[in-house]
Scaffold this active site. Structure first.
Site, PDB file in Angstrom:
ATOM      1  N   GLU A 139      -8.363   4.061  14.859  1.00  0.00           N
ATOM      2  CA  GLU A 139      -7.752   2.731  14.880  1.00  0.00           C
ATOM      3  C   GLU A 139      -6.963   2.542  16.159  1.00  0.00           C
ATOM      4  O   GLU A 139      -6.219   3.425  16.573  1.00  0.00           O
ATOM      5  CB  GLU A 139      -6.765   2.538  13.707  1.00  0.00           C
ATOM      6  CG  GLU A 139      -7.357   2.338  12.346  1.00  0.00           C
ATOM      7  CD  GLU A 139      -6.280   2.023  11.316  1.00  0.00           C
ATOM      8  OE1 GLU A 139      -5.239   1.430  11.690  1.00  0.00           O
ATOM      9  OE2 GLU A 139      -6.468   2.390  10.148  1.00  0.00           O
ATOM     10  N   ARG A 182       0.846  -1.190   0.000  1.00  0.00           N
ATOM     11  CA  ARG A 182       0.000   0.000   0.000  1.00  0.00           C
ATOM     12  C   ARG A 182       0.887   1.247   0.000  1.00  0.00           C
ATOM     13  O   ARG A 182       2.065   1.185   0.285  1.00  0.00           O
ATOM     14  CB  ARG A 182      -0.923   0.007   1.225  1.00  0.00           C
ATOM     15  CG  ARG A 182      -0.200   0.110   2.557  1.00  0.00           C
ATOM     16  CD  ARG A 182      -1.187   0.122   3.701  1.00  0.00           C
ATOM     17  NE  ARG A 182      -0.510   0.403   4.981  1.00  0.00           N
ATOM     18  CZ  ARG A 182      -1.143   0.554   6.140  1.00  0.00           C
ATOM     19  NH1 ARG A 182      -2.456   0.446   6.184  1.00  0.00           N
ATOM     20  NH2 ARG A 182      -0.485   0.806   7.243  1.00  0.00           N
ATOM     21  N   TRP A 225       3.048  -5.806  13.095  1.00  0.00           N
ATOM     22  CA  TRP A 225       4.195  -5.163  12.453  1.00  0.00           C
ATOM     23  C   TRP A 225       5.318  -4.805  13.424  1.00  0.00           C
ATOM     24  O   TRP A 225       6.234  -4.077  13.042  1.00  0.00           O
ATOM     25  CB  TRP A 225       3.735  -3.911  11.708  1.00  0.00           C
ATOM     26  CG  TRP A 225       2.734  -3.061  12.442  1.00  0.00           C
ATOM     27  CD1 TRP A 225       1.375  -3.111  12.317  1.00  0.00           C
ATOM     28  CD2 TRP A 225       2.994  -2.043  13.419  1.00  0.00           C
ATOM     29  NE1 TRP A 225       0.766  -2.192  13.148  1.00  0.00           N
ATOM     30  CE2 TRP A 225       1.745  -1.521  13.832  1.00  0.00           C
ATOM     31  CE3 TRP A 225       4.152  -1.519  13.979  1.00  0.00           C
ATOM     32  CZ2 TRP A 225       1.636  -0.501  14.782  1.00  0.00           C
ATOM     33  CZ3 TRP A 225       4.040  -0.502  14.923  1.00  0.00           C
ATOM     34  CH2 TRP A 225       2.794  -0.004  15.315  1.00  0.00           C
ATOM     35  N   GLU A 273      -1.787  -8.469   6.854  1.00  0.00           N
ATOM     36  CA  GLU A 273      -2.185  -8.171   8.230  1.00  0.00           C
ATOM     37  C   GLU A 273      -3.008  -9.301   8.844  1.00  0.00           C
ATOM     38  O   GLU A 273      -3.843  -9.065   9.723  1.00  0.00           O
ATOM     39  CB  GLU A 273      -2.941  -6.836   8.275  1.00  0.00           C
ATOM     40  CG  GLU A 273      -2.042  -5.670   7.907  1.00  0.00           C
ATOM     41  CD  GLU A 273      -2.736  -4.323   7.970  1.00  0.00           C
ATOM     42  OE1 GLU A 273      -2.278  -3.474   8.749  1.00  0.00           O
ATOM     43  OE2 GLU A 273      -3.720  -4.113   7.247  1.00  0.00           O
ATOM     44  N   ASN A 327      -6.018   7.112   3.849  1.00  0.00           N
ATOM     45  CA  ASN A 327      -5.767   6.360   5.086  1.00  0.00           C
ATOM     46  C   ASN A 327      -4.312   6.551   5.496  1.00  0.00           C
ATOM     47  O   ASN A 327      -3.395   6.242   4.731  1.00  0.00           O
ATOM     48  CB  ASN A 327      -6.031   4.868   4.883  1.00  0.00           C
ATOM     49  CG  ASN A 327      -5.861   4.067   6.166  1.00  0.00           C
ATOM     50  OD1 ASN A 327      -6.698   4.142   7.058  1.00  0.00           O
ATOM     51  ND2 ASN A 327      -4.773   3.319   6.268  1.00  0.00           N
ATOM     52  N   GLU A 328      -4.111   7.103   6.677  1.00  0.00           N
ATOM     53  CA  GLU A 328      -2.769   7.254   7.252  1.00  0.00           C
ATOM     54  C   GLU A 328      -1.771   7.864   6.261  1.00  0.00           C
ATOM     55  O   GLU A 328      -0.770   7.258   5.890  1.00  0.00           O
ATOM     56  CB  GLU A 328      -2.253   5.909   7.765  1.00  0.00           C
ATOM     57  CG  GLU A 328      -3.058   5.356   8.917  1.00  0.00           C
ATOM     58  CD  GLU A 328      -2.500   4.051   9.472  1.00  0.00           C
ATOM     59  OE1 GLU A 328      -2.760   3.744  10.653  1.00  0.00           O
ATOM     60  OE2 GLU A 328      -1.801   3.331   8.727  1.00  0.00           O
ATOM     61  N   HIS A 373      -2.826  -9.493  12.610  1.00  0.00           N
ATOM     62  CA  HIS A 373      -3.231  -8.309  13.361  1.00  0.00           C
ATOM     63  C   HIS A 373      -4.537  -8.635  14.076  1.00  0.00           C
ATOM     64  O   HIS A 373      -5.462  -9.179  13.473  1.00  0.00           O
ATOM     65  CB  HIS A 373      -3.419  -7.131  12.402  1.00  0.00           C
ATOM     66  CG  HIS A 373      -3.461  -5.786  13.068  1.00  0.00           C
ATOM     67  ND1 HIS A 373      -4.439  -5.421  13.952  1.00  0.00           N
ATOM     68  CD2 HIS A 373      -2.635  -4.720  12.958  1.00  0.00           C
ATOM     69  CE1 HIS A 373      -4.215  -4.179  14.362  1.00  0.00           C
ATOM     70  NE2 HIS A 373      -3.115  -3.735  13.763  1.00  0.00           N
TER      71      HIS A 373
END
Length: 670
Positions: A309, A111, A317, A357, A149-150, A360
């Site tokens: 989040e 990403r 990570w 992920e 996003n981020e 996660h």
């Protein structure tokens, strides 16, 4: 700040139903209702499915998802999926791939694999935002736009030729198209770096020696602004389609991210939101949660904000992905609420079975509903429902801590007197004693309005411009108390040393002058007198001469034995302090207790050492959050008419007993 059209404290997480067959979606919404979920973020990484080929769109899946959510009373925070362009885009536009400082072109396959200055990326991202805005502007499920996003998480810098050209345009605007002004600001007479043409300027790529510090600093500023321009462009497209729907993007105010100057970003959002994850090696990560929450609330102008989040358990990570201990999920979430969050969300709703992920944690883990995480998630939903009346209440602080991204970037540039200087470590060292004492804290820019505060702390402000320095010293001159940490005020906004002795911009107000600094080696320390028995200083020392100030503590060993290490000065009608070393935690806590007590600052509540206390103030009541991080029961005095909102029960005799690891939110009518 716009209002989020979700009742009470919003609750939910990132929802990625495209990763699952459609029959799973109905189970998802049923379980969401069971858990008390009221809002989910959708479509964050769906670009490849929405636009399988350039200019061809398929919204059928997203239509079904939004309809299903709305039918079940769950609001949607609808994202533009622009953080992850599809493979076809990069095949068509390989020039949009990012380049690192060593000249390597990075590949797609994860990403945020795009150059922030790429015209092709901007065009494609805005086209996608426009399609979403037009299609879903009036959709009853959509209560907020989630832009990207981020930003900058994996592509905070790109050193390609396109970025170089954009950097030059940014510089020409900043320096009013005056190349001589840039040369002066960058000090380019050093090492024959003078520029005779704008086209000679490139990003600070890998080179044989230390790059120019002002070049590097302006580059950091440009990179932040380049990404900010993307946010503003997408936001404007969405506002054009749906002006009444608020827009946000998720910041990353936490220990491991420094790419963006969020003071510049926050005013561009209708609602400020943040992502926060624990550092598994931090034995007291609850302090980082509190610091982050106070900073995000401050970025929001003191108003409530959203946690977009965090994790129910382990993340995927970090070198070791630690699960959370019993009660930690609840304590973490409610600590964010205590610091002003009016929404709690996780990454993600359902744990992924494939992809990067898959390890996660999630609200619905791999083990399903027969799991401790699921039981904790359902319990938290009930807690947040019980706290509905807290929504909209604000914090109240008499202490401000100065936080500045320019100063952060500058103090960690190469060739400092010590490579051990870490901005966040220095700020946290001063923040921690205030947190332990239950003292409410805001964070401020150097040029902020300081009139609401009694005490302002500047633990690390290596870089400060004239306006910021005058604002801080003027606060003390008018009656406030200002405490400044070592190596502050040293350079101006161009990273030029302020000549005449340290601490530069603050010399006069502090009543001191340093002619030479003596940084300490990593395993070295010096004894300090005047700060209690056994007090020691680490990291830094300097030869301070008094110029009107009084010595409060001195170095008691080493080459500076007898030289002042902490000073106090009457300045105007106020007081200034200078801390010319990093005292050990106990000594620093004692010193800061003295400083704040002299300034008339009191904690929101006196509690046992293990109990965190934070206060939110509503129009008719105060909401006292008490979190017991210890291993034994603790007792806290509260108002005699107080009610614990989490249990719904009055607190007997104004004394609340809090079990180990437990949380209480006490309403105290005013």
């Amino acid at each position: 700040m716009s209002t989020l059209n979700v009742p009470g404290i919003a609750y939910g997480g990132d929802y990625n139903p495209e990763q699952w067959p459609e029959e799973v979606w109905h189970e998802d919404v049923r379980l969401m209702r069971e858990a008390g979920v009221t809002m989910v973020s959708v479509n964050i990484f769906s670009w490849a499915l929405l636009e399988p080929r350039e200019g061809e769109y398929d919204f059928s899946r997203l239509d079904k998802i939004l309809a299903l959510l709305h039918e079940n009373g769950i609001a949607a925070d609808l994202a533009t999926p622009t953080a992850a362009p599809p493979a076809w885009f990069f095949r068509a536009h390989p020039e949009a791939l990012p380049v690192d400082k060593d000249g390597r072109t990075l590949s797609y396959g994860s990403r945020q694999t795009f150059c922030p200055s790429s015209p092709a990326y901007r065009e494609a991202a805005l086209r996608m935002a426009g399609e979403l805005g037009r299609r879903y502007a009036d959709h009853p499920a959509v209560v907020m736009w989630h832009v990207h996003n981020e930003y900058g998480c994996h592509n905070g810098e790109c050193h390609c030729d396109t970025s170089a050209a954009a950097f030059r345009l940014w510089l020409r605007e900043k320096y009013d198209d005056d190349l001589a002004a840039l040369n002066d600001a960058w000090g380019t007479t050093f090492w024959s770096q003078w520029y005779y043409d704008w086209d000679e300027i490139i990003p600070p790529r890998a080179t044989g020696a230390v790059p120019n510090p002002t070049h590097q600093l302006d580059w950091r500023r440009f990179c932040s602004d380049a990404l900010l321009s993307l946010l503003k462009a997408e936001r404007e497209v969405l506002r054009g389609a749906a002006p009444e729907v608020p827009a946000t993007t998720n910041f990353m105010v936490m220990y491991n991210f420094d790419k963006l100057d969020y003071w510049r970003w926050a005013p561009e959002l209708d609602i400020v939101s943040n992502d926060h994850y624990l550092q598994s090696t931090d034995p007291e990560s609850e302090i980082d949660i509190a610091l982050s929450g106070d900073l995000v609330r401050s970025l929001a102008g003191g108003r409530p904000w959203l946690l977009m989040e965090h994790s129910t358990g382990a993340v995927n990570w970090q070198p070791v992905n630690r699960a959370k201990s019993a009660g930690e999920l609840r304590r973490n979430a409610l600590s964010h609420v205590a610091r002003g969050a009016d929404g709690i969300a996780y990454f993600q709703w359902r744990a992924a079975k494939a992809g990067a992920e898959q390890w996660h944690s999630a609200m619905l883990p791999h083990a399903g509903t027969d799991s401790q995480i699921w039981r904790d998630v359902v319990g938290l939903g009930a807690d947040l429902k019980a706290l509905a009346e807290v929504r909209g209440s604000t914090g109240t602080a008499e202490v401000a801590v100065v936080w500045d991204w320019d100063a952060w970037w500058a103090v960690e540039l190469p060739s400092q007197p010590s490579e051990e200087l870490r901005f966040q470590d220095l700020v946290r060292a001063w923040y921690e004693p205030l947190w332990r004492s239950g003292v409410a804290v805001d964070f401020v820019r150097p040029d902020a309005d300081l009139s609401p505060y009694k005490l302002v702390l500047a633990p690390s402000l290596y870089l400060v411009d004239d306006e910021g320095a005058a604002n801080l010293t003027g606060f003390a001159e008018r009656g406030g108390t200002l405490a400044v940490g070592f190596h502050s005020g040293t350079v101006d906004e161009n990273c030029h040393i302020r000549l005449g002795g340290y601490p530069g911009a603050f010399r006069e107000a502090l009543g001191v002058r340093t002619d030479e600094v003596f940084p300490l080696l990593p395993d070295e320390s010096v004894e300090l007198s005047g700060l209690g028995e056994g007090a020691r200083g680490v990291l830094w020392s300097e030869r301070v001469a008094l110029r009107g100030a009084e010595s409060v503590a001195a170095y008691a060993s080493g080459p500076l034995a007898g030289v002042p290490a902490v000073t106090r000065h009457a300045y105007g009608t106020g007081t200034t302090w200078y801390v010319a070393t990093r005292p050990d935690p106990e000594a620093l806590a004692s010193l800061l207790d003295r400083i704040r007590e002299e300034a008339g600052v009191r904690p929101v509540r006196t509690t046992p050492a293990s109990v965190e206390a934070a206060l939110r103030r509503g129009p008719e009541a105060d909401y006292l959050f008490l979190i017991n991080h210890g291993e034994t029961e603790a007792e806290v005095s509260v108002a005699p008419t107080a009610i614990d909102l989490l249990t719904g029960k009055p607190v007997a005799a104004g004394s609340l007993k809090l079990a180990a690891g437990d949380v209480a939110v006490v309403r105290e009518p005013r």
